[in-house]
Design a protein around this motif. Structure first.
Motif, PDB file in Angstrom:
ATOM      1  N   LEU A 135     -23.461  59.527  -9.148  1.00  0.00           N
ATOM      2  CA  LEU A 135     -23.056  58.790 -10.343  1.00  0.00           C
ATOM      3  C   LEU A 135     -22.999  59.703 -11.557  1.00  0.00           C
ATOM      4  O   LEU A 135     -22.086  59.596 -12.388  1.00  0.00           O
ATOM      5  CB  LEU A 135     -24.031  57.640 -10.597  1.00  0.00           C
ATOM      6  CG  LEU A 135     -23.751  56.783 -11.837  1.00  0.00           C
ATOM      7  CD1 LEU A 135     -22.358  56.158 -11.771  1.00  0.00           C
ATOM      8  CD2 LEU A 135     -24.809  55.700 -12.004  1.00  0.00           C
ATOM      9  N   HIS A 136     -23.954  60.620 -11.679  1.00  0.00           N
ATOM     10  CA  HIS A 136     -23.934  61.533 -12.821  1.00  0.00           C
ATOM     11  C   HIS A 136     -22.706  62.447 -12.762  1.00  0.00           C
ATOM     12  O   HIS A 136     -22.079  62.705 -13.797  1.00  0.00           O
ATOM     13  CB  HIS A 136     -25.201  62.387 -12.853  1.00  0.00           C
ATOM     14  CG  HIS A 136     -25.199  63.414 -13.929  1.00  0.00           C
ATOM     15  ND1 HIS A 136     -25.464  63.119 -15.251  1.00  0.00           N
ATOM     16  CD2 HIS A 136     -24.928  64.747 -13.904  1.00  0.00           C
ATOM     17  CE1 HIS A 136     -25.383  64.214 -15.985  1.00  0.00           C
ATOM     18  NE2 HIS A 136     -25.051  65.215 -15.182  1.00  0.00           N
ATOM     19  N   GLN A 137     -22.363  62.927 -11.571  1.00  0.00           N
ATOM     20  CA  GLN A 137     -21.183  63.782 -11.460  1.00  0.00           C
ATOM     21  C   GLN A 137     -19.920  63.011 -11.828  1.00  0.00           C
ATOM     22  O   GLN A 137     -19.017  63.549 -12.469  1.00  0.00           O
ATOM     23  CB  GLN A 137     -21.068  64.336 -10.035  1.00  0.00           C
ATOM     24  CG  GLN A 137     -22.200  65.309  -9.659  1.00  0.00           C
ATOM     25  CD  GLN A 137     -22.265  66.494 -10.595  1.00  0.00           C
ATOM     26  OE1 GLN A 137     -23.051  66.489 -11.548  1.00  0.00           O
ATOM     27  NE2 GLN A 137     -21.463  67.503 -10.353  1.00  0.00           N
ATOM     28  N   TYR A 138     -19.860  61.761 -11.449  1.00  0.00           N
ATOM     29  CA  TYR A 138     -18.737  60.911 -11.865  1.00  0.00           C
ATOM     30  C   TYR A 138     -18.725  60.778 -13.387  1.00  0.00           C
ATOM     31  O   TYR A 138     -17.662  60.842 -14.023  1.00  0.00           O
ATOM     32  CB  TYR A 138     -18.863  59.536 -11.209  1.00  0.00           C
ATOM     33  CG  TYR A 138     -17.852  58.517 -11.696  1.00  0.00           C
ATOM     34  CD1 TYR A 138     -16.569  58.464 -11.170  1.00  0.00           C
ATOM     35  CD2 TYR A 138     -18.186  57.623 -12.710  1.00  0.00           C
ATOM     36  CE1 TYR A 138     -15.638  57.530 -11.624  1.00  0.00           C
ATOM     37  CE2 TYR A 138     -17.274  56.685 -13.175  1.00  0.00           C
ATOM     38  CZ  TYR A 138     -15.995  56.647 -12.631  1.00  0.00           C
ATOM     39  OH  TYR A 138     -15.091  55.730 -13.102  1.00  0.00           O
ATOM     40  N   SER A 139     -19.914  60.607 -13.982  1.00  0.00           N
ATOM     41  CA  SER A 139     -20.005  60.482 -15.437  1.00  0.00           C
ATOM     42  C   SER A 139     -19.552  61.766 -16.120  1.00  0.00           C
ATOM     43  O   SER A 139     -18.942  61.728 -17.197  1.00  0.00           O
ATOM     44  CB  SER A 139     -21.442  60.133 -15.844  1.00  0.00           C
ATOM     45  OG  SER A 139     -21.849  58.906 -15.252  1.00  0.00           O
ATOM     46  N   CYS A 140     -19.855  62.910 -15.503  1.00  0.00           N
ATOM     47  CA  CYS A 140     -19.362  64.188 -16.036  1.00  0.00           C
ATOM     48  C   CYS A 140     -17.842  64.205 -16.047  1.00  0.00           C
ATOM     49  O   CYS A 140     -17.214  64.605 -17.041  1.00  0.00           O
ATOM     50  CB  CYS A 140     -19.893  65.350 -15.194  1.00  0.00           C
ATOM     51  SG  CYS A 140     -21.662  65.685 -15.361  1.00  0.00           S
ATOM     52  N   ALA A 141     -17.236  63.760 -14.945  1.00  0.00           N
ATOM     53  CA  ALA A 141     -15.775  63.739 -14.870  1.00  0.00           C
ATOM     54  C   ALA A 141     -15.196  62.770 -15.895  1.00  0.00           C
ATOM     55  O   ALA A 141     -14.146  63.044 -16.508  1.00  0.00           O
ATOM     56  CB  ALA A 141     -15.342  63.351 -13.459  1.00  0.00           C
ATOM     57  N   TRP A 142     -15.859  61.651 -16.095  1.00  0.00           N
ATOM     58  CA  TRP A 142     -15.446  60.660 -17.098  1.00  0.00           C
ATOM     59  C   TRP A 142     -15.403  61.312 -18.473  1.00  0.00           C
ATOM     60  O   TRP A 142     -14.414  61.209 -19.212  1.00  0.00           O
ATOM     61  CB  TRP A 142     -16.429  59.507 -17.039  1.00  0.00           C
ATOM     62  CG  TRP A 142     -16.273  58.393 -18.029  1.00  0.00           C
ATOM     63  CD1 TRP A 142     -15.454  58.342 -19.115  1.00  0.00           C
ATOM     64  CD2 TRP A 142     -16.977  57.144 -18.021  1.00  0.00           C
ATOM     65  NE1 TRP A 142     -15.620  57.152 -19.804  1.00  0.00           N
ATOM     66  CE2 TRP A 142     -16.536  56.391 -19.141  1.00  0.00           C
ATOM     67  CE3 TRP A 142     -17.946  56.587 -17.189  1.00  0.00           C
ATOM     68  CZ2 TRP A 142     -17.035  55.121 -19.444  1.00  0.00           C
ATOM     69  CZ3 TRP A 142     -18.437  55.323 -17.472  1.00  0.00           C
ATOM     70  CH2 TRP A 142     -17.988  54.599 -18.586  1.00  0.00           C
ATOM     71  N   ALA A 143     -16.467  62.012 -18.841  1.00  0.00           N
ATOM     72  CA  ALA A 143     -16.530  62.663 -20.150  1.00  0.00           C
ATOM     73  C   ALA A 143     -15.493  63.778 -20.277  1.00  0.00           C
ATOM     74  O   ALA A 143     -14.824  63.905 -21.313  1.00  0.00           O
ATOM     75  CB  ALA A 143     -17.934  63.221 -20.380  1.00  0.00           C
ATOM     76  N   VAL A 144     -15.358  64.584 -19.233  1.00  0.00           N
ATOM     77  CA  VAL A 144     -14.433  65.717 -19.286  1.00  0.00           C
ATOM     78  C   VAL A 144     -12.984  65.227 -19.392  1.00  0.00           C
ATOM     79  O   VAL A 144     -12.137  65.896 -19.998  1.00  0.00           O
ATOM     80  CB  VAL A 144     -14.645  66.634 -18.062  1.00  0.00           C
ATOM     81  CG1 VAL A 144     -13.525  67.673 -17.955  1.00  0.00           C
ATOM     82  CG2 VAL A 144     -15.997  67.332 -18.157  1.00  0.00           C
ATOM     83  N   PHE A 145     -12.697  64.056 -18.843  1.00  0.00           N
ATOM     84  CA  PHE A 145     -11.357  63.482 -18.992  1.00  0.00           C
ATOM     85  C   PHE A 145     -10.977  63.372 -20.463  1.00  0.00           C
ATOM     86  O   PHE A 145      -9.847  63.662 -20.853  1.00  0.00           O
ATOM     87  CB  PHE A 145     -11.314  62.103 -18.324  1.00  0.00           C
ATOM     88  CG  PHE A 145     -10.062  61.320 -18.617  1.00  0.00           C
ATOM     89  CD1 PHE A 145      -8.880  61.597 -17.950  1.00  0.00           C
ATOM     90  CD2 PHE A 145     -10.067  60.302 -19.568  1.00  0.00           C
ATOM     91  CE1 PHE A 145      -7.723  60.877 -18.230  1.00  0.00           C
ATOM     92  CE2 PHE A 145      -8.914  59.570 -19.843  1.00  0.00           C
ATOM     93  CZ  PHE A 145      -7.736  59.865 -19.179  1.00  0.00           C
TER      94      PHE A 145
END
Length: 242
Positions: free
Chosen positions: A41-51
């Protein structure tokens, strides 16, 4: 023109956050039985932010020193804080850390709800009881093997100058005998005013992960704190050129 682009940018964030949160909720449900530290979930959140960085033509972010961040194992990460977008650029570390963040952020629709799902740590600034609870939660996370990330200045700098550091992060590093990793965030201070939503200029941000510090090498929390702060200050004063 900047005002128009800024409003369009925030509107895009408002439109896409519900979609990203739906994805986060699905990942949380699917991985709940086996991913107790919520790494996926945190890695997904990283991708969300980087988007939100990638879609902004005025922002460029580079990261150096990734070799200083291990994928596994506890650590305390300490970064300077000059702008709201520091949070976005630090997600670009793509390492399974837990944020320590002010309580107000957890109340934000979708983004704050995702912070709850991730098990990030809430803090009411200036509230002793909340600070003690935060330190206890961070202790539990470190014992479970999760790094925790602090802004030891406690709040964003108003003028870009490094503020005094608070003791919490450094006390935890000594108490749990885990590495203290200083992080210098360059070039974000002028991107967004502390009070306002209009993006100011092009941003060439640089996240510089400095060499980890062994708390055992320092005689006290204060010495560890002051040396870490000096290393970040020195790094900010001599920004890398490549």
């Amino acid at each position: 023109m900047l005002r128009v682009l800024s409003y369009a940018y925030w509107a895009l964030i408002a439109v896409t956050c519900p979609l990203f949160f739906a994805g986060a909720l699905l990942i949380w449900l699917v991985t709940l039985p086996f991913d107790r530290r919520k790494v996926v979930l945190h890695q997904y959140s990283c991708a969300w932010a980087v988007f939100f960085i990638v879609i902004n033509p005025m922002w460029k972010v580079r990261v150096t020193g990734r070799e200083h961040l291990k994928w596994r194992g506890p650590a305390v990460l300490a970064a300077n804080h000059a702008s709201l977008i520091d949070i976005l650029v630090l997600f670009q570390l793509f390492r399974p850390f837990k944020w320590v963040s002010k309580a107000e952020n957890f109340k934000l629709p979708f983004i704050g709800w995702n912070m709850h799902l991730n098990g990030y740590v809430s803090l009411v600034r200036g509230d002793r009881e909340s600070i003690m609870k935060m330190l206890e939660e961070c202790s539990v996370l470190l014992k479970k093997g999760s790094p925790v990330l602090f802004f030891p200045e406690g709040t964003r700098s108003k003028d870009g100058n490094l503020r005094p550091f608070k003791d919490g992060a450094f006390s935890l590093a000594r108490q749990h005998e885990v590495p203290l990793v200083p992080i210098a965030v360059h070039g974000t201070g002028s991107a967004l005013p502390k009070h306002g939503m209009v993006l100011k200029e092009h941003v060439d941000a640089w996240v510089q992960i400095l060499e980890p510090m062994d708390p055992a090498d320092y005689a006290s929390v204060e010495e560890l704190r002051d040396v870490a702060r000096q290393r970040i200050e020195d790094a900010l004063a001599s920004r890398p050129t490549a």
